[in-house]
Design a protein around this motif. Structure first.
Motif: not given
Length: 141
Positions: A61-62, A24-28
């Motif tokens: 979030r994504d 998954s993709t972190k916020a940063d």
């Protein structure tokens, strides 16, 4: 090295008890990779996570995700599924898939036990719909 057909790729995903590695993709923007137990449902890959986990936060979030499953011994092989996820909190679905996943990884004699333990409120059912499959077999040649 040989590219698997789509049918071979799904057979590979369904075989045995290989653990998936989901990204998954972190916020940063950095990648977050964790192991998951999963089952194949049609063309989708289904797994679960706790609603407060990093994966849950990232997917809310994504919804983009990748799931890698590999054979870690000769002749080496892997399937990488890239796509988007949907999230469900439906308790009937949670229980059903928790039971299937438990049966796959812990044996049919413990499937109901795992279904009861993991098919509960607070768990999330994550369904990855692949938009792209990369599947290679006999990597070592």
């Amino acid at each position: 090295m040989r590219t698997m057909t789509t049918e071979e790729a799904y057979a590979f995903l369904e075989a045995g008890t290989r653990t998936g590695k989901v990204a998954s993709t972190k916020a940063d923007g950095r990648a977050h990779v964790t192991p998951v137990w999963f089952v194949v449902d049609g063309d989708d890959l289904v797994f679960m996570t706790w609603h407060e986990s990093a994966k849950a936060k990232h997917f809310r979030r994504d919804p983009r995700a990748s799931l890698l499953v590999d054979l870690e011994e000769p002749p080496f092989a892997y399937v990488l599924a890239e796509g988007t996820v949907t999230i469900s909190e439906d308790l009937d679905d949670l229980r059903r898939y928790a039971t299937q996943i438990g049966g796959r990884y812990m044996g049919e004699d413990r499937a109901d036990e795992y279904g009861a333990r993991n098919g509960v409120a607070g768990e999330l059912l994550i369904r990855l719909t692949p938009e792209r499959l990369i599947a290679l077999d006999d990597i070592a040649g």
